[in-house]
Design a protein around this motif. Structure first.
Motif, PDB file in Angstrom:
ATOM      1  N   VAL A  38     -27.900   2.264  42.182  1.00  0.00           N
ATOM      2  CA  VAL A  38     -27.347   3.077  41.098  1.00  0.00           C
ATOM      3  C   VAL A  38     -27.160   2.193  39.880  1.00  0.00           C
ATOM      4  O   VAL A  38     -26.491   1.153  39.957  1.00  0.00           O
ATOM      5  CB  VAL A  38     -25.998   3.713  41.484  1.00  0.00           C
ATOM      6  N   PHE A  83     -24.441  12.697  39.977  1.00  0.00           N
ATOM      7  CA  PHE A  83     -23.278  12.098  39.317  1.00  0.00           C
ATOM      8  C   PHE A  83     -22.176  13.147  39.131  1.00  0.00           C
ATOM      9  O   PHE A  83     -20.994  12.874  39.368  1.00  0.00           O
ATOM     10  CB  PHE A  83     -23.668  11.508  37.960  1.00  0.00           C
ATOM     11  N   TYR A 123     -17.840   3.979  42.619  1.00  0.00           N
ATOM     12  CA  TYR A 123     -18.829   4.956  42.169  1.00  0.00           C
ATOM     13  C   TYR A 123     -20.113   4.857  43.001  1.00  0.00           C
ATOM     14  O   TYR A 123     -20.721   5.886  43.357  1.00  0.00           O
ATOM     15  CB  TYR A 123     -19.160   4.739  40.699  1.00  0.00           C
ATOM     16  N   VAL A 150     -21.922   7.855  45.298  1.00  0.00           N
ATOM     17  CA  VAL A 150     -23.308   8.322  45.199  1.00  0.00           C
ATOM     18  C   VAL A 150     -23.964   8.296  46.570  1.00  0.00           C
ATOM     19  O   VAL A 150     -24.687   9.233  46.951  1.00  0.00           O
ATOM     20  CB  VAL A 150     -24.104   7.462  44.196  1.00  0.00           C
ATOM     21  N   GLY A 204     -22.737   6.781  34.714  1.00  0.00           N
ATOM     22  CA  GLY A 204     -23.899   6.805  35.595  1.00  0.00           C
ATOM     23  C   GLY A 204     -25.177   6.950  34.792  1.00  0.00           C
ATOM     24  O   GLY A 204     -25.275   7.805  33.910  1.00  0.00           O
ATOM     25  N   ILE A 262     -30.298   6.852  39.434  1.00  0.00           N
ATOM     26  CA  ILE A 262     -30.247   6.617  40.878  1.00  0.00           C
ATOM     27  C   ILE A 262     -31.655   6.266  41.357  1.00  0.00           C
ATOM     28  O   ILE A 262     -32.612   6.970  41.049  1.00  0.00           O
ATOM     29  CB  ILE A 262     -29.723   7.853  41.629  1.00  0.00           C
ATOM     30  N   PHE A 275     -25.774   1.749  35.968  1.00  0.00           N
ATOM     31  CA  PHE A 275     -24.704   2.263  35.121  1.00  0.00           C
ATOM     32  C   PHE A 275     -24.783   1.628  33.742  1.00  0.00           C
ATOM     33  O   PHE A 275     -25.449   0.600  33.535  1.00  0.00           O
ATOM     34  CB  PHE A 275     -23.330   1.930  35.726  1.00  0.00           C
ATOM     35  N   PHE A 277     -21.180  10.516  33.094  1.00  0.00           N
ATOM     36  CA  PHE A 277     -22.532  10.103  32.729  1.00  0.00           C
ATOM     37  C   PHE A 277     -22.783  10.541  31.294  1.00  0.00           C
ATOM     38  O   PHE A 277     -22.050  11.374  30.743  1.00  0.00           O
ATOM     39  CB  PHE A 277     -23.573  10.679  33.695  1.00  0.00           C
ATOM     40  N   ILE A 301     -18.568  11.386  38.800  1.00  0.00           N
ATOM     41  CA  ILE A 301     -18.838  10.159  38.041  1.00  0.00           C
ATOM     42  C   ILE A 301     -19.271  10.540  36.629  1.00  0.00           C
ATOM     43  O   ILE A 301     -20.192  11.347  36.454  1.00  0.00           O
ATOM     44  CB  ILE A 301     -19.947   9.341  38.728  1.00  0.00           C
TER      45      ILE A 301
END
Length: 499
Positions: free
Chosen positions: A357, A174, A337, A341, A372, A375, A359, A181, A179
């Protein structure tokens, strides 16, 4: 040329969910997990692509003829020779082992017969000139070896990439992808003292609740998480760092474990084995949990497949269903996003396959913020639902993440999907009962309108009182009403069966 008569691909499906077998055993009806993608596989490979399908489960699919006829009949076209191009093979093994282990068990004569059936299918379709592939759910070293023996390609990331699906790697990816997180530990933590120190640091920074997450990719459904509400600990703000860390260390055993089947001592041993991360437990009245499903193709292209808002239960940590598509208020950011990734995974050596992913989305003064969360280097719980809906509609999602009906009106379709339509009263119901009840009711999927209920994972109903469904509507209200109507229909079916 009619799609049902065109020579198409050949797919062997071994949908092995390879999380910790002890954890897998705690999911109701988990041995039927490999059946979830049966409907989408039939619709996509056999109906849409005119190909052949060998689908393997353990235990066997209940009422196989009825289930295959049901899925082939959903599009509303004639079957042609399609039924002859679907073969279901099952092993009499309902245990919690991975499906790959069951199929590749060298000491089981029944498994040897299944492997022989696979080889016969692969060799025969290859002689016919078909593109033959092994389709599975997530990176799997056993299935990679089997694919090499069969001399066919697999469809998921290589098992050497599995560490990229851990919590710590996810946070690093991330950051690399730009992104945001949740606030949390930058390093992997292997002792309770390290965890306590990180929690104390976050308490000093003003965080009032944290999650401890085991750093593995095998826990599934949030079962590797421990929740700690710092307000409940009564931590004094003026305490020095060492004293505060000591108080947190003493309080850690009071954390709430998402997995109710393990003790704190079990969790500590898992921390020592896998490591853990600590992060802010984001709690907000506006909070939602959108997810992105992507795929990296063999040539390295990153594709956006679908977006969903996930439905959770059990401290809002365990996945039970989803709504398609994710909210329009943040969907474009979600797609952006998610693709970022995918590109980061590609740069780390992921050469192809599914990824997902997760979120968190919260409303701020400046609009929605996406954080984030996790994953998944595999297909996700949304994969089968989207496969069913997009297969029936005959179209992928649009660039802005919608499904548009290909009929004359060209209108949008949405859906509500559940993997956990469950009630003890449903035990004893067979797939044939569910199919008959739905298809004979106004709820059944109507190919002319491209709306209605599509069932899946029906075999689990008989022993566990559980099945799943995708409820496709022209709008959210219709999709929600279909899911509610399905529950009422099956409640009545179960009540009549018990009399």
């Amino acid at each position: 040329m009619d799609t049902l008569h065109r020579r198409g691909p050949a797919q062997v499906h071994i949908q092995s969910r390879e999380c910790d077998p002890q954890i897998l055993a705690r999911f109701t009806g988990a041995s039927f997990f490999p059946e979830r993608l049966l409907g989408s596989a039939i619709i996509d490979t056999v109906y849409r692509a005119g190909g052949s399908l060998l689908y393997i489960t353990a235990p066997p699919v209940l009422d196989p003829d009825e289930q295959v006829a049901y899925y082939l009949g959903l599009p509303g076209a004639g079957h042609g020779d399609a039924r002859t191009r679907v073969r279901l093979v099952g092993l009499d093994d309902a245990g919690p082992r991975w499906l790959s282990e069951k199929v590749l068990d060298a000491d089981n004569p029944q498994a040897a017969r299944v492997r022989a059936a696979v080889r016969e299918f692969v060799d025969g379709r290859r002689r016919d000139g078909a593109d033959v592939r092994l389709n599975y759910f997530e990176p799997s070293a056993p299935l990679e070896r089997f694919a090499r023996e069969l001399e066919v390609p697999g469809n998921q990331p290589h098992s050497s990439c599995i560490p990229l699906g851990t919590k710590h790697s996810g946070r690093r990816l991330f950051a690399e992808a730009g992104i945001p997180f949740p606030e949390g530990s930058a390093e992997l933590l292997h002792t309770l003292a390290d965890i306590a120190g990180e929690v104390a640091r976050m308490a000093r920074a003003g965080h009032r609740a944290v999650l401890v997450k085991l750093d593995d990719s095998t826990s599934g459904a949030g079962l590797g998480n421990a929740m700690l509400d710092l307000d409940d600990l009564g931590l004094p703000t003026g305490t020095d760092d060492k004293a505060l860390t000591g108080r947190v260390l003493a309080a850690l055993p009071r954390a709430t474990l998402v997995d109710p089947a393990i003790t704190w001592d079990d969790y500590v041993r898992a921390v020592e084995k896998t490591g853990a991360v600590v992060e802010e437990w984001v709690r907000d009245d506006t909070l939602s949990s959108p997810s992105f499903q992507g795929r990296i193709t063999g040539d390295g292209t990153v594709e956006a497949v679908s977006t969903h808002d996930q439905v959770f239960t059990g401290h809002d940590q365990s996945y039970v269903g989803c709504r398609f598509p994710a909210s329009a208020e943040y969907r474009r950011t979600l797609i952006d996003y998610g693709v970022r990734v995918g590109r980061a995974l590609r740069e780390r050596g992921v050469g192809g396959g599914d990824y997902g992913v997760d979120f968190l989305a919260r409303r701020t003064a400046d609009g929605w913020q996406l954080l984030g969360c996790e994953i998944n280097l595999r297909g996700t719980g949304t994969k089968h639902a989207f496969g069913i809906a997009s297969g029936l509609l005959g179209t992928p999602a649009t660039p802005d993440g919608r499904l548009v009906h290909g009929g004359p009106d060209g209108s949008e379709r949405v859906y509500e999907a559940s993997d956990a339509i469950i009630d003890p009263r449903y035990k004893g119901l067979r797939p044939a009962h569910l199919i008959r009840a739905v298809t004979e009711s106004p709820l059944g999927y109507d190919p002319a309108r491209a709306t209605g209920v599509v069932l899946h994972t029906m075999s689990a109903a008989h022993d566990h009182g559980k099945f799943g469904a995708v409820c496709i509507g022209a709008d959210r209200a219709e999709a929600t009403a279909l899911l509610r109507g399905l529950r009422e229909l099956v409640d009545g079916l179960a009540d009549r069966a018990s009399r």
